[in-house]
Design a protein around this motif. Structure first.
Motif, short mmCIF file in Angstrom:
data_model
loop_
_atom_site.label_atom_id
_atom_site.label_comp_id
_atom_site.label_asym_id
_atom_site.label_seq_id
_atom_site.Cartn_x
_atom_site.Cartn_y
_atom_site.Cartn_z
N VAL A 44 0.84 -1.20 0.00
CA VAL A 44 0.00 0.00 0.00
C VAL A 44 0.88 1.26 0.00
O VAL A 44 0.63 2.21 -0.75
N GLU A 45 1.93 1.26 0.82
CA GLU A 45 2.84 2.41 0.84
C GLU A 45 3.43 2.66 -0.55
O GLU A 45 3.47 3.81 -1.02
N GLU A 46 3.84 1.60 -1.20
CA GLU A 46 4.44 1.74 -2.54
C GLU A 46 3.42 2.31 -3.52
O GLU A 46 3.74 3.19 -4.33
N ALA A 47 2.19 1.81 -3.44
CA ALA A 47 1.14 2.29 -4.34
C ALA A 47 0.89 3.78 -4.11
O ALA A 47 0.76 4.56 -5.07
N ILE A 48 0.85 4.18 -2.84
CA ILE A 48 0.60 5.60 -2.53
C ILE A 48 1.74 6.46 -3.08
O ILE A 48 1.52 7.52 -3.67
N GLN A 49 2.96 5.98 -2.92
CA GLN A 49 4.10 6.76 -3.42
C GLN A 49 4.08 6.88 -4.94
O GLN A 49 4.40 7.94 -5.50
N ILE A 50 3.68 5.81 -5.63
CA ILE A 50 3.62 5.87 -7.10
C ILE A 50 2.57 6.89 -7.52
O ILE A 50 2.80 7.73 -8.40
N VAL A 51 1.41 6.83 -6.89
CA VAL A 51 0.32 7.76 -7.23
C VAL A 51 0.71 9.21 -6.89
O VAL A 51 0.39 10.14 -7.63
N ASP A 52 1.45 9.38 -5.79
CA ASP A 52 1.95 10.73 -5.47
C ASP A 52 2.83 11.26 -6.60
O ASP A 52 2.84 12.46 -6.88
N ASN A 53 3.56 10.37 -7.23
CA ASN A 53 4.48 10.80 -8.30
C ASN A 53 3.82 10.96 -9.66
O ASN A 53 4.14 11.91 -10.37
N VAL A 54 2.94 10.05 -10.03
CA VAL A 54 2.43 10.08 -11.40
C VAL A 54 0.92 10.30 -11.47
O VAL A 54 0.36 10.32 -12.57
N GLY A 55 0.26 10.44 -10.33
CA GLY A 55 -1.19 10.64 -10.33
C GLY A 55 -1.95 9.33 -10.35
O GLY A 55 -1.36 8.27 -10.61
N GLY A 56 -3.25 9.40 -10.07
CA GLY A 56 -4.07 8.20 -10.11
C GLY A 56 -4.74 7.92 -8.78
O GLY A 56 -4.88 8.82 -7.95
N ASN A 57 -5.15 6.67 -8.58
CA ASN A 57 -5.87 6.28 -7.38
C ASN A 57 -5.37 4.94 -6.85
O ASN A 57 -4.97 4.07 -7.63
N VAL A 58 -5.46 4.80 -5.55
CA VAL A 58 -5.14 3.53 -4.91
C VAL A 58 -6.42 2.96 -4.31
O VAL A 58 -7.09 3.62 -3.52
N THR A 59 -6.77 1.75 -4.71
CA THR A 59 -7.93 1.05 -4.14
C THR A 59 -7.41 -0.16 -3.37
O THR A 59 -6.53 -0.88 -3.87
N VAL A 60 -7.93 -0.37 -2.16
CA VAL A 60 -7.56 -1.58 -1.41
C VAL A 60 -8.76 -2.52 -1.37
O VAL A 60 -9.90 -2.08 -1.25
N VAL A 61 -8.48 -3.81 -1.51
CA VAL A 61 -9.56 -4.79 -1.55
C VAL A 61 -9.19 -5.97 -0.68
O VAL A 61 -8.02 -6.33 -0.56
N THR A 62 -10.18 -6.54 -0.03
CA THR A 62 -9.92 -7.76 0.73
C THR A 62 -11.08 -8.73 0.61
O THR A 62 -12.22 -8.33 0.41
N VAL A 63 -10.75 -10.01 0.70
CA VAL A 63 -11.76 -11.06 0.80
C VAL A 63 -11.79 -11.47 2.26
O VAL A 63 -10.77 -11.95 2.77
N GLY A 64 -12.91 -11.27 2.93
CA GLY A 64 -12.94 -11.62 4.34
C GLY A 64 -14.31 -11.39 4.94
O GLY A 64 -15.27 -11.10 4.22
N ASP A 65 -14.38 -11.53 6.27
CA ASP A 65 -15.66 -11.31 6.93
C ASP A 65 -15.78 -9.83 7.31
O ASP A 65 -14.91 -9.03 6.97
N SER A 66 -16.85 -9.50 8.02
CA SER A 66 -17.11 -8.09 8.31
C SER A 66 -15.97 -7.45 9.11
O SER A 66 -15.71 -6.26 9.01
N GLU A 67 -15.27 -8.27 9.91
CA GLU A 67 -14.18 -7.71 10.71
C GLU A 67 -13.00 -7.25 9.85
O GLU A 67 -12.16 -6.46 10.29
N SER A 68 -12.95 -7.75 8.63
CA SER A 68 -11.86 -7.37 7.74
C SER A 68 -11.96 -5.91 7.30
O SER A 68 -11.00 -5.35 6.76
#
Ligand SMILES: Cc1cc2nc3c(=O)[nH]c(=O)nc-3n(C[C@H](O)[C@H](O)[C@H](O)COP(=O)(O)OP(=O)(O)OC[C@H]3O[C@@H](n4cnc5c(N)ncnc54)[C@H](O)[C@@H]3O)c2cc1C
Ligand SMILES: Nc1ncnc2c1ncn2[C@@H]1O[C@H](COP(=O)(O)O)[C@@H](O)[C@H]1O
Lengths: 263, 319
Positions: A44-68
């Motif tokens: 996630v940190e790497e994704a944020i840094q890339i987007v800071d440099n070149v623009g865009g969006n970071v989406t996080v996704v998980t497969v899990g229960d409600s606690e996830s």
């Protein structure tokens, strides 16, 4: 650049002493401390840094229960723009391929240039990223410890290989990368950061919403199934020194001396 | 009959130790299995490796192509998909190459996948029972793997005793087929050498995440000084930039062969212990009595290293 990062909620290995439940088929989970998989924070940190440099969006996704949901919020507090929770009772007991196929269904609904996973999670399999790439027919590199964006269609990645050497590759976008620890220094997330995203709506999608046949995932679709847990016995085990600290130290010094560790 | 292919990795024309370990692993999967070594590459190096395998394996498949000169996982995957029977079991090492190759290979083969296997307990009713570890080695699991459509399995290097089976095998050449790839290998950059060479020290005081804070490294340094030792560490310490990469012990760090290895607040993951060779006397201090390190250490102490190390330092100074 549109970046998707797959994250997982896992028991924290530094915080827990693992016990088996009385039936021996699972861990005693009631008192376990969970957190986001260590490797995923680096992704996630790497994704944020890339987007800071070149623009865009970071989406996080998980497969899990409600606690996830809590791990999605944590990563959004770091700076991810969106979170998506993929959740359905039918997903329970999925093997790596099952998780990858659930993620694939979501990925095909969007348009991502770069998809990232952690190098491995709690089961130390290191499988979901490579499977996902193969299912999507995208190129893949694992154990990535350096990313340089060259253009809209190409990046240069370093992979960590044995002995800490680094294998450099050029790879076409879109692609899937699994991220190794040490690639960056994940930013600290304070309580205030978490509060800021506490109210953000996180969409939850089930098998029907994703267009997944429930019998193809979860326990029903799994070829690889955990049968039980047990505590490993490797070799003899250590001779445990006991007594007062003074006694222990005396015994230890004797042993170290006899092994040539002290002149 | 079970067909098992073993993917042979090699360096500088010499097959990795795993080539012999596969044979023990394959026999545990099915004592009656047909075992075939598979090796990819190009030129004289490949010929040398393939030839060396004939003394261990009765069947060796050799896939030669210039595009395979460096083992780019995407290219190797294509070659294996083009050549190998999809219903077979394919074994590969659980190392940085196997991790790169195998999950995707299992998808393309449409077979089951199991990673980092440390033991097999045979096949029953189309299911292979195997053993692996989770949570950094804190717990083991039995896993049932449906092999009716084949399987791709990575095995942990060093987990199976090498078998020196004598054979006089034959080499079969197979064409690689289409190898176009979207990932291109550029070069390998060698790890930097730090200012301290941990591989030269007879005694290592090695710190792990149990050291908790950068300032506490000094406590380990004082102990090391008293012992005439050098401080090494586990990976999280390098990731946090508390010590330089050259101090890291493990598969992605340095291989060390000291006489005495002091594991201070290290859990004992296989990637860490994979760098500790030559059968040193291992001292483990950990506050968790269930830490996996106590299974591989010679002597163990349940204690807080932040309290224990200073006391040990004092005691040694008084000798
Ligand atoms: C491809 C790959 C390559 C890797 N290569 C390496 C490598 O080369 N080297 C390496 O080390 N790792 C490597 N790793 C990481 C490895 O899997 C483990 O995550 C790592 O070794 C854990 O380090 P640790 O034992 O210091 O931390 P942890 O597993 O977090 O263990 C910390 C231990 O300290 C104990 N502890 C905590 N506080 C105290 C205290 N006050 N007193 C006493 N004990 C305490 C805890 O009980 C615990 O057992 C690699 C991983 C991958 C995926
Ligand atoms: N349930 C899950 N949801 C989202 N991503 C996952 C899940 N399980 C694994 N992953 C991703 O796959 C990576 C490797 O996990 P694994 O293959 O389980 O070792 C993790 O770091 C995550 O990025």
């Amino acid at each position: 650049m549109e970046i998707l990062v797959c994250v997982k909620r896992v028991p924290d290995t530094a915080e827990n002493e693992f016990q088996l439940n009385s039936a021996g088929n699972d861990l005693e989970r009631d008192d376990l401390v969970y957190s986001v998989n260590e490797w995923d924070n680096y992704a996630v940190e790497e994704a944020i840094q890339i987007v800071d440099n070149v623009g865009g969006n970071v989406t996080v996704v998980t497969v899990g229960d409600s606690e996830s949901e809590e791990v999605l919020r944590r990563e959004m507090a770091m700076g991810a723009n969106n979170g998506i929770l993929l959740s359905d009772d039918a997903f329970e007991g999925s093997d790596g391929k099952g998780i990858a196929s659930i993620l694939k269904a979501e990925i095909e609904k969007g348009k991502y240039d770069l998809i990232m996973t952690g190098a491995q999670a709690d089961a130390a399999a290191g499988q979901v990223g490579g499977m996902l790439a193969a299912m999507l027919d995208l190129p893949y590199a694992s154990l990535v410890n350096k990313i340089e964006v060259e253009s809209d269609t190409k990046i240069k990645v370093g992979r960590e290989i044995e002995g800490g050497n680094q294998e450099m590759n050029e790879i076409e976008l879109p692609c899937v990368l699994s991220i190794q620890t040490g690639i960056n220094e994940p930013r600290y997330v304070g309580i205030r950061g978490i509060r800021k995203v506490a109210q953000v709506e996180i969409p939850v999608k089930d098998a029907a919403a994703l267009g997944i046949d429930p019998s193809s995932v979860g326990d029903a679709g799994a070829k690889v199934k955990r049968v039980d847990y047990f505590v490993p016995v490797l070799g003899e085990g250590a001779e445990m020194l006991e007594g007062s600290t003074d006694e222990i130290i005396k015994q230890l010094i004797e042993r170290i001396k006899s092994k040539g560790g002290l002149a | 009959m079970t067909q098992i292919f073993t993917y042979i990795t090699y360096k500088n024309g010499v097959a990795d130790d795993i080539a012999s370990e596969y044979i023990a692993a394959a026999k545990k999967i099915d004592p009656a299995a047909t075992i075939t070594a598979v090796v990819t590459g190009s030129g004289a190096v490949l010929d040398t490796v393939a030839q060396s395998l004939t003394s261990k394996y009765s069947e060796v498949i050799k896939i030669s192509n210039e595009a395979l000169a460096y083992p780019n996982a995407e290219v190797v995957r294509k070659a294996l998909c083009n050549v190998l029977d999809k219903s077979a079991i394919i074994l590969a090492p659980h190392d940085t190459f196997g991790m790169d190759l195998c999950p995707g290979l299992s998808i393309k083969m449409d077979s089951a996948f199991a990673a980092d296997v440390v033991d097999f307990e045979g096949i029953e009713g189309g299911k292979l029972k195997l053993v692996r570890q989770e949570l950094g080695g804190a717990v083991s699991t039995h896993v049932s793997c449906d092999i009716s459509n084949g399987a791709v399995i990575t095995i942990r290097p060093g987990a199976f005793a090498p078998v020196d089976a004598a054979a006089s095998g034959k080499i079969t050449d197979k064409p690689a087929g289409d190898l176009t790839a979207k990932r291109r290998f550029l070069e390998v950059i060698q790890a930097e050498v730090g200012d301290v060479d941990i591989t030269k020290s007879d005694v290592l005081v090695s710190v792990g995440r149990g050291i908790q804070e950068q300032e506490n490294i000094a406590i380990a340094e004082e102990l090391a000084e008293a012992m005439g030792a050098v401080v090494s560490c586990s990976r999280p310490i390098v990731d946090a930039k508390w010590l330089e990469k050259g101090r890291q012990v493990g598969t992605s760090g340095k291989t060390v062969k000291p006489k005495v290895y002091m594991a201070m607040g290290i859990s004992g993951s296989f990637q860490h212990m994979g760098g500790v060779k030559g059968n040193p006397y291992i001292v483990a201090v950990n506050k968790n009595p269930k830490a996996p390190i106590f299974q591989v250490a010679d002597v163990g102490i349940i204690a807080d290293i932040l309290e224990f190390m200073p006391e040990l330092t004092e005691a040694i100074k008084e000798l």
